[in-house]
Design an enzyme around this catalytic site. Structure first.
Site, PDB file in Angstrom:
ATOM      1  N   GLU A  23       0.781  -1.228   0.000  1.00 10.90           N
ATOM      2  CA  GLU A  23       0.000   0.000   0.000  1.00 10.90           C
ATOM      3  C   GLU A  23       0.819   1.288   0.000  1.00 10.90           C
ATOM      4  O   GLU A  23       0.398   2.279  -0.598  1.00 10.90           O
ATOM      5  CB  GLU A  23      -0.928   0.009   1.229  1.00 10.90           C
ATOM      6  CG  GLU A  23      -1.931  -1.124   1.262  1.00 10.90           C
ATOM      7  CD  GLU A  23      -2.955  -1.021   0.145  1.00 10.90           C
ATOM      8  OE1 GLU A  23      -3.298   0.106  -0.256  1.00 10.90           O
ATOM      9  OE2 GLU A  23      -3.394  -2.079  -0.349  1.00 10.90           O
TER      10      GLU A  23
ATOM     11  N   SER B 250     -47.190 -40.258  29.587  1.00 10.11           N
ATOM     12  CA  SER B 250     -47.264 -40.694  30.980  1.00 10.11           C
ATOM     13  C   SER B 250     -46.350 -39.917  31.916  1.00 10.11           C
ATOM     14  O   SER B 250     -46.464 -40.042  33.138  1.00 10.11           O
ATOM     15  CB  SER B 250     -46.934 -42.187  31.071  1.00 10.11           C
ATOM     16  OG  SER B 250     -47.910 -42.939  30.374  1.00 10.11           O
TER      17      SER B 250
END
Length: 809
Positions: A90, A480
């Site tokens: 860069e 149950s």
């Protein structure tokens, strides 16, 4: 020639004058606009947008939520080669310029003048920082001048180290990664200091096009960009020729890595995420909040393992549904092609995809990743063809009966100890087993009866496979498992564990289901007069129905609210006695925890506290505890309401211990061999929902198994076969080495010997009598044919002699 030379010299002089005027103009412009430039405070002091993190109770990471991933790092912590890579890519003059690359700008201006088009370039790292974080993204000359002016201001107020640090921590690098720390984790699962030169160059090449040219989205383009960065690093002397060669030849190793998850609990993580969004709003995922849950890592891991094992066991009982894909030409594939085919299939619930590359009668050779493994016939005989939930194909005699070359299957890996003939442990080996992703669903929850803290929660086989949370979101009929609450309601109305109800045929119209109903026992038999203890022990349907009819449906619904059930959602009909109410496994766990703690209605909770990223506590859970406050306690509000009398709970627990010792839950007692466990199986009509709910004094846990879209699990697939193995496997681990913890016998109870045929008192010498415990006011009358009783104060949790019958209903 002299004229040409003069023209050339004048051209150079003119260029220098123009350049000097340009520099003077830029500097003049800077000081002119400086008072109007934005402050650098938003850049220097702005908070990073930091994801929400979810942890276990003791701080182990479960999940991370947020659009932006950040892992801030200081300049001094940043590896030198990583800085060099960004300089090469860069701005190689970064440490010498004053924020502006004049040559680069001149090239851009010349290109514009000569072609009439803009060209990117000339942007230093400082200018990128100004553009990305202090200005808009518009591409205008005015913005460019502001960018240059801001760069001067940044260079004037900050040193180079700080500028580079801000840039490296804020630059977007694709796939939600902001900054080099996050990028190193996202692409390579590493910290920046662990990156290779090739990986450093790859990351440094990302700012140009982070979304479209990263190594995940476009590996070829990303590799070319990496090559450019490496070439620049070599040219600038940052790396040697040999380092350049090695890095250039390195393959692309990037892949998406999540945060280093320490505990796998995605269902509870999603629950925490939803809660955070509701409480904290849109900032929940950007401010770095940290949620600490009540989850205990070891119990969570065991719950997941137990549920997965249970679901795979059910699935194997019903046969092999076939392979996931077929590539008969596999032997002509390259290794990369095979790897790519397998990479398209995710690992689901620990089951890895593998492709068959060799086959004979007794084994199949498969390739999974870079590992070659063998699947043996003796371990694969379960894989008879699935025809229906009640039918499988013929027995397997050869691996070729089920597999062909090129088939893609799932493989389960299992670690086993190697024992020689003398019993010596020679170490461990990995065994590979043919498997498949279960079609059936399941859930598991374990909570503390003391305050409702969720210790473990698993909402399915694999969160990425099915995100619907069956433990928290699903409402399924309880079967149950619901009966104990009806029996508790009966005890609350003066019935005793010895009260006799006739187990005989019954037909009636149930308004809650809108039809005439003739219920049956699971065994299809009738047993005549039966005590409540025996009826619950063997899960007798007809007794439960008659009992509910006798005590009254409205009364029972109101009573069930004291266990934490939503009364408005309970069916107003006799089918309630058989568990037609739909509840989540978490709700069922809460109800059983109310039994486990002696009748206190606790509230389940899973968030212990919420803090800021710096540790400031924003929320701290204050659960109500299962205890009775002393008369002078200054904070009575911290105690849970005592909704069910302790005598009632003690008698109910005794019945549920009978279920474990010799009834439908006998497998649990045989496996755990503990006297403090109690519970109940549950199975609905046609085996659509199967449960086991159980507890001791410190832990209540529920396992549920069924299909996500309800349908029969198949003949014989009741709660005692599907759910109880999951519960046993978990509780064996959870309670290992823990002292037994049972409820203390409350005052006001007596134990007498009764005649089991009629529930009346009998004399101590009656060889057919059994001891039963009663509240003093409910002691039954003396059998007219018996002599006066003797009171017997033994532990009533060891009632009637157990038998070995294992009724799985």
């Amino acid at each position: 020639m002299k004229i040409v030379k003069k023209i050339f010299l004048y051209g150079i002089l003119l260029s220098l004058i123009v350049s000097l005027m340009g520099v003077i103009s830029i500097i003049s412009f800077y000081y002119y606009v400086k008072p109007d430039l934005p402050s650098l405070d938003p850049l220097i002091h702005a908070k990073f947008s930091t994801p929400l993190k979810v942890f276990t109770k003791n701080g182990e990471l479960i999940a991370e939520f947020g659009k932006k991933r950040r892992e801030p790092i200081t300049f001094d912590e940043t590896p030198k080669q990583l800085i060099n890579a960004f300089l090469a890519a860069e701005d190689d003059k970064f440490f010498t310029h004053d924020g502006v690359d004049y040559k680069g700008l001149a090239r851009a201006v010349w290109h514009l003048a000569s072609t009439g088009t803009r060209k990117s370039g000339g942007s230093t790292i400082t200018m990128q920082l100004a553009r990305n974080f202090l200005l808009t993204n518009e591409k205008t000359y005015t913005r460019k001048f502001k960018e240059i002016a801001l760069s001067y201001k940044i260079e004037e107020e900050l040193d180079k180290k700080k500028i580079m640090e801000l840039y490296l921590n804020r630059i977007f690098l694709g796939n939600r990664a902001y900054g080099i720390g996050a990028a190193a984790q996202v692409y390579y699962g590493k910290t920046p200091s662990e990156l290779t030169i090739a990986q450093v160059a790859m990351i440094a090449g990302l700012p140009k096009a982070p979304s479209t040219r990263n190594p995940i989205a476009a590996p070829k383009s990303a590799k070319a960009r990496r090559g450019y960065v490496l070439g620049r690093m070599k040219k600038l002397g940052f790396i040697t020729e040999e380092e350049y060669r090695v890095a250039s030849e390195s393959p692309i190793t990037a892949k998406i890595h999540g945060q280093d998850i320490e505990v796998y609990a995605p269902y509870i993580a999603e629950m925490a995420r939803q809660e955070a969004q509701e409480i904290l709003g849109d900032n929940a995922f950007t401010e770095g909040y940290q949620i600490y849950t009540t989850i205990e890592p070891d119990l969570q891991a065991k719950a997941r393992e137990s549920l997965r094992n249970g679901l795979r066991a059910y699935d194997m009982r019903h046969g092999f549904r076939g392979v996931e894909a077929k590539y008969p030409q596999v032997n002509s594939f390259t290794a990369e092609e095979i790897e790519q085919k397998l990479a398209e299939l995710p690992v689901i619930g620990g089951l890895k995809p593998a492709i068959v590359i060799g086959l004979d009668n007794n084994k199949a050779t498969v390739l999974l990743g870079d590992t070659t493994a063998e699947l043996f016939l003796e371990d694969s005989k379960w894989a008879r063809k699935y025809i229906s939930d009640n039918k499988r194909g013929k027995k397997i005699k050869s691996m070729s009966d089920i597999l062909e070359i090129g088939d893609v299957v799932r493989v389960f890996t299992k670690t086993e100890s190697v024992i020689d003939k003398n019993g010596n442990n020679l170490g461990e080996k990995t065994k590979y087993l043919l498997s498949q992703v279960p079609a059936v669903s399941g859930a598991f929850v374990a909570i503390s009866p003391h305050d409702g803290a969720v210790k473990s929660l698993v909402g399915g086989f694999d969160f990425d496979f099915n995100k619907f949370n069956m433990a928290y979101q699903a409402k399924r009929q309880g079967g149950s498992c619901f009966k104990p609450f009806i029996y508790s309601a009966a005890l609350g109305k003066g019935y005793s564990t010895a009260s006799m109800i006739n187990d005989a045929p019954i037909t009636f119209k149930d308004t809650s289901i809108g039809k005439t109903w003739r219920p049956e026992n699971y065994t299809k038999k009738f047993y005549g007069p039966t005590s409540l203890r025996t009826a619950l022990k063997y899960s007798r349907n007809l007794v439960s129905i008659r009992l509910l009819r006798q005590i009254g449906i409205d009364y029972a619904i109101d009573f069930l609210g004291d266990f934490g059930f939503d009364k408005s959602l309970l069916p107003n009909g006799l089918s309630l006695s058989l568990g037609s109410a739909s509840v989540s496994p978490l709700e069922m766990a809460r109800a059983y925890a109310t039994i486990a703690n002696g009748g206190y209605k606790i509230e389940p909770y899973f968030i212990e506290k919420v803090t800021t990223s710096s540790g400031e506590v924003l929320y701290q859970a204050e659960p109500k505890i299962a205890a009775t406050p002393k008369k002078d306690d200054p904070n009575p509000e911290k105690f849970a309401p005592h909704t069910i009398p302790e005598q009632n709970i003690y008698l109910l627990t005794g019945m549920l211990k009978d279920v474990i010792r010799g009834g439908s839950g006998a497998k649990a007692y045989r496996a755990l061999k503990r006297n403090d466990i109690a519970g109940k199986t549950g199975t609905t009509n046609d085996q659509k929902d199967t449960w086991f709910s159980g507890f001791n004094g410190d832990l209540a846990a529920v396992a549920w198994v069924g299909f996500a879209i309800p349908r029969s699990l198949g003949r014989g697939e009741a709660g005692g076969k599907t759910a109880i193995p999951i519960w046993i496997d978990f509780m064996k681990y959870a309670l290992n080495g823990k002292p037994e913890k049972s409820m203390k016998r409350p005052k006001g109870l007596v134990t007498v010997k009764i005649n089991p045929k009629n529930g009346l008192q009998t004399n101590a010498g009656n060889p057919n009598g059994v001891y039963e415990t009663f509240r003093e006011k409910n002691v039954p009358k003396m059998d007219p044919e018996a002599e006066p009783i003797s009171v017997y104060n033994s532990d009533p949790s060891a009632p009637a002699k157990d038998d070995k019958k294992d009724d799985i209903y």
